[in-house]
Design a protein around this motif. Structure first.
Motif, short mmCIF file in Angstrom:
data_model
loop_
_atom_site.label_atom_id
_atom_site.label_comp_id
_atom_site.label_asym_id
_atom_site.label_seq_id
_atom_site.Cartn_x
_atom_site.Cartn_y
_atom_site.Cartn_z
N GLY A 259 -7.25 11.68 12.51
CA GLY A 259 -7.06 10.21 13.14
C GLY A 259 -7.58 9.06 12.79
N ILE A 260 -7.41 8.77 11.26
CA ILE A 260 -7.73 7.86 10.24
C ILE A 260 -7.12 6.27 10.29
CG2 ILE A 260 -8.51 7.05 8.19
CD1 ILE A 260 -9.54 10.24 7.65
N CYS A 261 -6.98 5.56 10.74
CA CYS A 261 -6.95 4.84 10.71
C CYS A 261 -6.91 3.08 9.99
CB CYS A 261 -6.71 3.90 12.37
SG CYS A 261 -5.44 2.62 12.23
N THR A 262 -6.39 3.64 8.34
CA THR A 262 -6.31 1.83 7.29
C THR A 262 -4.74 1.23 7.72
OG1 THR A 262 -4.66 3.90 6.30
CG2 THR A 262 -6.40 4.28 5.82
N GLU A 263 -5.07 0.31 6.88
CA GLU A 263 -4.45 -0.86 6.59
C GLU A 263 -2.99 -0.09 6.86
OE1 GLU A 263 -2.82 -4.05 7.39
OE2 GLU A 263 -4.74 -3.48 7.95
N GLU A 264 -3.08 0.47 5.67
CA GLU A 264 -1.18 1.29 5.53
C GLU A 264 -1.48 1.65 6.40
OE1 GLU A 264 -3.72 0.40 1.79
OE2 GLU A 264 -4.22 1.96 3.47
N PHE A 265 -1.46 2.96 7.25
CA PHE A 265 -1.28 2.87 8.92
C PHE A 265 -0.58 1.70 9.63
CE2 PHE A 265 -1.66 4.22 13.42
CZ PHE A 265 -0.87 5.43 12.87
N ARG A 266 -1.87 0.99 9.92
CA ARG A 266 -1.46 0.07 10.46
C ARG A 266 0.25 -0.85 10.09
NH1 ARG A 266 -5.53 -1.48 13.73
NH2 ARG A 266 -7.67 -1.06 12.52
N GLN A 267 0.41 -0.95 8.61
CA GLN A 267 1.50 -1.54 8.71
C GLN A 267 2.87 -0.21 8.65
OE1 GLN A 267 2.12 -4.98 7.62
NE2 GLN A 267 0.03 -5.17 7.86
N CYS A 268 2.62 0.97 8.56
CA CYS A 268 3.13 1.78 9.07
C CYS A 268 3.99 1.74 10.51
CB CYS A 268 2.59 2.99 8.16
SG CYS A 268 4.22 4.19 8.47
N VAL A 269 2.74 2.01 11.01
CA VAL A 269 3.26 1.74 12.45
C VAL A 269 3.93 -0.19 12.64
CG1 VAL A 269 2.75 1.76 14.87
CG2 VAL A 269 1.66 3.73 13.19
N ARG A 270 3.49 -1.26 12.21
CA ARG A 270 4.63 -2.14 12.66
C ARG A 270 5.55 -2.60 12.31
NH1 ARG A 270 2.02 -7.83 10.53
NH2 ARG A 270 3.78 -8.74 11.25
N PHE A 271 6.13 -1.56 10.48
CA PHE A 271 6.98 -1.51 10.54
C PHE A 271 8.39 -0.60 11.59
CE2 PHE A 271 10.78 0.67 8.21
CZ PHE A 271 11.21 0.70 7.62
N TYR B 35 -1.91 -2.32 15.97
CA TYR B 35 -0.64 -1.15 15.42
C TYR B 35 -1.51 0.39 15.07
CZ TYR B 35 2.57 -5.07 15.12
OH TYR B 35 2.84 -5.88 14.76
N ASP B 36 -2.89 0.57 16.20
CA ASP B 36 -3.38 1.62 15.56
C ASP B 36 -2.76 2.34 17.04
OD1 ASP B 36 -5.51 2.97 15.88
OD2 ASP B 36 -7.51 2.20 15.99
N THR B 37 -2.54 3.33 16.56
CA THR B 37 -2.28 4.51 17.65
C THR B 37 -2.38 5.65 17.66
OG1 THR B 37 -0.28 5.09 17.02
CG2 THR B 37 -0.35 3.15 18.95
N LEU B 38 -3.58 5.66 16.53
CA LEU B 38 -4.29 7.60 16.11
C LEU B 38 -6.04 7.32 16.98
CD1 LEU B 38 -4.02 7.43 12.14
CD2 LEU B 38 -2.74 8.96 13.94
N THR B 39 -6.40 6.34 16.76
CA THR B 39 -7.33 6.57 17.71
C THR B 39 -7.66 6.24 19.41
OG1 THR B 39 -7.98 4.14 17.13
CG2 THR B 39 -9.10 5.85 15.60
N GLN B 40 -6.67 5.62 19.57
CA GLN B 40 -6.38 4.87 21.10
C GLN B 40 -5.11 5.37 21.29
OE1 GLN B 40 -8.19 1.83 22.67
NE2 GLN B 40 -7.26 1.88 24.48
N ARG B 41 -4.31 5.59 22.37
CA ARG B 41 -3.01 5.68 23.16
C ARG B 41 -2.17 4.26 24.12
NH1 ARG B 41 -0.19 7.62 26.79
NH2 ARG B 41 1.68 7.85 26.90
N PRO B 42 -1.66 4.03 23.18
CA PRO B 42 -1.57 2.86 24.03
C PRO B 42 -0.90 3.17 25.65
CG PRO B 42 -0.21 2.43 22.50
CD PRO B 42 -0.95 3.46 22.27
N ALA B 43 -1.25 2.71 27.04
CA ALA B 43 -0.13 2.45 27.87
C ALA B 43 -0.01 1.86 29.19
CB ALA B 43 -0.74 3.99 28.72
N LEU B 44 0.49 1.66 29.73
CA LEU B 44 0.81 1.35 30.93
C LEU B 44 -0.38 1.21 32.19
CD1 LEU B 44 4.86 0.39 30.50
CD2 LEU B 44 3.11 -0.81 29.35
N SER B 45 -0.60 0.80 32.50
CA SER B 45 -1.06 0.55 33.93
C SER B 45 -0.30 0.48 35.06
CB SER B 45 -2.97 -0.39 34.18
OG SER B 45 -1.82 -1.82 34.36
N ARG B 46 -0.56 0.61 36.14
CA ARG B 46 0.39 0.53 37.56
C ARG B 46 0.03 -0.44 37.66
NH1 ARG B 46 0.94 5.17 39.92
NH2 ARG B 46 -0.22 7.41 40.19
#
Length: 312
Positions: free
Chosen positions: A218-230, A276-287
């Motif tokens: 669960g290590i979110c680095t700048e490289e991970f952020r760029q990966c998810v952004r891509f 783009y950090d989906t390792l430490t917190q899962r983004p979700a839609l609220s009601r």
């Protein structure tokens, strides 16, 4: 199966293979199922024409149960066995002999809209693949999975709405694959921790210097952020391509179908808000956010109706 798995397995098994011969009771079961699960977008909203609402519930029940047979059974071999049984139940439906509640309800929808069997078989095939293949080398391989795990759902929706042409189906495929990908980028950590699956293509991970150990920790680095952004950026482009479907739909069903793309885009937006950090917190839609999507679609529909009345 461990003792802790038993209640989950029993619930999934009962939903998949519980017998209800009365069509009205069977449709009551699919209606309750469709209204009891969280999704990134409302399965049956007030935007959907009333004559189609039960059909949407019947299709959703099939998809939800098949997905649960893949994800909620701890033993892959047991999951494959149950999915094969679900396939046989699907074949029985098309032979005119529905055996369980979900297929008793689904029979009405299949007959009413003359829906072919292949989309259902493709979905089962994709869920079986989840038991055998948990890593993807290329984006093309992942899209092939989406072709069977996501695109059939859009095609089923089009059949229910009266559309059977290849042009509309191909545009729907772009939106459905994009929605599946958005869910993957949303659930990177959960898919790995809960199911030992990585949908990030290996070629993308290599490109940005990401490895599996980093994901597990669960290590979110700048490289991970760029990966998810891509991946988010090219998924957004697919949603844009799929938008060409909406003008080809009737005013009656366009607002509901537009929610699929809006829900997926809202997930991408939530990912961007988290940098783009989906390792430490899962983004979700609220009601509330889902409700806002429906309100926006209703407002667009109302504006359209007023404009038509004014021109008349």
């Amino acid at each position: 199966m461990t003792m802790s798995d038993a209640p989950v397995r029993a619930t999934v098994y009962d939903a998949a293979f519980g017998t209800v011969n009365d069509p009205a009771a069977a449709e009551g079961f699919t209606w309750r199922l469709a209204h009891s699960h969280y999704e990134n977008f409302p399965v049956v909203s007030i935007l959907l024409p009333p004559p189609l609402r039960q059909d949407f519930c019947n299709i959703y029940a099939f998809c939800r149960i098949a997905d649960d047979l893949s994800d909620e059974i701890a033993d892959p071999d047991e999951s494959l066995r149950l999915l094969e049984r679900f396939r046989q139940e699907t074949l029985s439906l098309y032979a005119g002999r529905p055996q369980t509640a979900v297929f008793t309800a689904l029979q009405r929808t299949v007959e009413r809209h003359d829906i072919p069997i292949q989309p259902f078989l493709d979905l089962i095939d994709a869920f079986e693949q989840d038991q055998r293949l948990t890593r993807y080398d290329t984006f093309e391989q992942l899209l092939d999975y989406c072709r069977r795990s996501a695109d059939p759902v859009g095609r089923l929706v089009l059949y229910m709405c009266g559309y059977r042409d290849e042009r509309r189906q191909q545009l729907s495929d772009r939106t459905c694959s994009a929605l599946q990908l958005a869910n993957f980028w949303q659930d990177i950590q959960r898919d790995l921790n809960d199911h030992d699956r990585i949908y990030l293509p290996r070629e993308t991970m290599d490109r940005f210097g990401i490895n599996e150990e980093q994901l597990r920790r669960g290590i979110c680095t700048e490289e991970f952020r760029q990966c998810v952004r891509f991946e988010v950026d090219r998924t957004e482009a697919m949603f844009e391509e799929g938008d060409a479907l909406l003008p080809l739909l009737s005013d009656v069903v366009r607002p509901q179908i537009s929610l699929f793309g809006q829900g997926g885009r809202a997930i991408l937006k939530a990912i961007r808000r988290q940098n783009y950090d989906t390792l430490t917190q899962r983004p979700a839609l609220s009601r509330w956010q889902m409700g806002r999507l429906i309100f926006s679609a209703m407002a667009a529909r109302l504006t359209q109706v007023v404009g038509q009345e004014h021109r008349a």
